[in-house]
Enzyme design. Structure first.
Site, PDB file in Angstrom:
ATOM      1  CG  HIS A  89      -6.185  36.675 -19.912  1.00 34.15           C
ATOM      2  ND1 HIS A  89      -5.963  37.594 -18.917  1.00 34.15           N
ATOM      3  CD2 HIS A  89      -7.506  36.752 -20.208  1.00 34.15           C
ATOM      4  CE1 HIS A  89      -7.115  38.190 -18.614  1.00 34.15           C
ATOM      5  NE2 HIS A  89      -8.062  37.705 -19.383  1.00 34.15           N
ATOM      6  CD  GLN A 108      -7.426  41.111 -15.757  1.00 34.25           C
ATOM      7  OE1 GLN A 108      -7.437  41.785 -16.792  1.00 34.25           O
ATOM      8  NE2 GLN A 108      -8.466  40.987 -14.964  1.00 34.25           N
ATOM      9  CB  SER A 160     -11.115  38.312 -17.847  1.00 39.02           C
ATOM     10  OG  SER A 160     -10.339  38.972 -18.814  1.00 39.02           O
ATOM     11  CG  LEU A 161     -14.969  43.182 -18.767  1.00 41.82           C
ATOM     12  CD1 LEU A 161     -14.394  44.575 -18.900  1.00 41.82           C
ATOM     13  CD2 LEU A 161     -15.995  42.888 -19.837  1.00 41.82           C
ATOM     14  NE  ARG A 205      -8.688  44.171 -19.101  1.00 41.09           N
ATOM     15  CZ  ARG A 205      -9.361  43.078 -19.455  1.00 41.09           C
ATOM     16  NH1 ARG A 205     -10.452  43.193 -20.209  1.00 41.09           N
ATOM     17  NH2 ARG A 205      -8.948  41.882 -19.056  1.00 41.09           N
ATOM     18  CD  GLN A 209     -14.096  40.201 -24.894  1.00 37.81           C
ATOM     19  OE1 GLN A 209     -13.566  41.098 -24.260  1.00 37.81           O
ATOM     20  NE2 GLN A 209     -13.702  39.852 -26.095  1.00 37.81           N
TER      21      GLN A 209
END
Length: 305
Positions: A196, A245, A90-91, A115, A10
């Site tokens: 996060h 995560q 991340s993503l 998610r 992102q």
């Protein structure tokens, strides 16, 4: 020496991304059309036309970035260009898992949508913020936020760039502390929540339910997860780390430093933007980096193969 595929997360999105791929490559068209059908809304028009406020809503951003990365990956695969190791920021870890063979495209897209919905729901009810701290080493940032409430280190992006996450007030106060410790800049990120961080605990619980319904296979090539920065091919470990995560920091510096020991002297950023290329150059300048996210970039890569 091998090549790693790195998939962005992102923040890499922009209106118009993927439109050139859709026009040029049948593999990209299939990827976007399949995604539209599976999602029940048009990731194609959202990516190509926006508006920006929709594309920047995490519930739409995450599927859009994932689909763009997978469209590029499918084009590369059709031309016989494959990675030796994969990782995602991340993503981006979901595109990495797809590329590795651990997740099928449909399962990965369902997980990305789940998610995004879970994180977006928490963000709408528990306002949060994130900020990049530039010019301080990791340990100084860690010590700076020790003892402060509702703020944690969220991303270890590079040796001199660490992201903090928490409530809006806590991130603002931490920024003041870190500026006094010598940070060159505190840059607020355009995000809707404290990703996060422990504030996403409810999102992690909801997402875990969606993850239970999906199959994770043993990947055909190693994946370097965000939570550990250590490569793995263990489906059980991957499953647990995907939940973890959501509330844990992204250890991107460790991930990039693991590439040479994994036999990779080069990497391709597969997806929109050039954020990861810049981070790799700051972490490990000896690694050859390229970006592959547009038709022009793909054609340039194909000429060198």
């Amino acid at each position: 020496m091998g090549t790693a595929f790195l998939f962005p997360g992102q923040g890499s999105q922009y209106v118009g991304m993927g439109a050139d791929l859709f026009a040029e490559f049948p593999a990209a068209r299939r990827t976007y059309e399949d995604a539209d059908t599976l999602l029940g809304w048009s990731v194609t028009s959202t990516s190509f036309e926006g508006p920006p406020e929709t594309l920047n809503d995490t519930r739409y951003t995450q599927p859009a970035v994932f689909v763009h990365s997978m469209a590029v990956f499918e084009i590369l695969r059709e031309h016989g260009i494959n990675p030796d190791v994969v990782a995602g920021h991340s993503l981006g870890e979901y595109a990495a898992l797809c590329a590795s063979g651990a997740l099928e495209f449909e399962a990965a897209l369902r997980l990305v949508a789940a998610r995004a919905a879970a994180m977006g729901d928490v963000a709408s009810r528990i306002p949060g913020a994130m900020a990049a701290v530039v010019g301080l080493d990791e340990r100084t940032v860690e010590k700076g936020v020790e003892g402060l409430r509702d703020v944690v280190v969220a991303n270890y992006n590079a040796p001199d760039q660490v992201v903090i996450s928490g409530t809006e007030e806590a991130v603002r106060n931490a920024g003041n502390v870190l500026s006094e410790l010598g940070a060159k800049r505190i840059v607020p990120l355009k995000v809707s929540g404290a990703f996060h961080s422990p504030l996403m605990a409810e999102a992690a619980r909801v997402f875990a339910g969606a993850l239970e319904r999906e199959k994770i296979s043993r990947p055909g090539i190693p994946v370097i997860p965000n939570v550990t920065g250590i490569r793995t091919t263990d489906p059980k470990e991957i499953r647990g780390l995907l939940v973890e995560q959501i509330t844990s920091p992204v250890r991107w510096t460790d991930t990039v430093r693991a590439l040479p020991s994994s036999g990779c002297a080069s990497c391709c950023e597969v997806g929109p933007g050039k954020i990861l290329q810049g981070l790799v150059r700051r972490i490990a300048p000896s690694i050859i980096t390229t970006t592959v996210g547009t038709t022009a970039e793909i054609l340039a890569l194909l000429k060198t193969e």
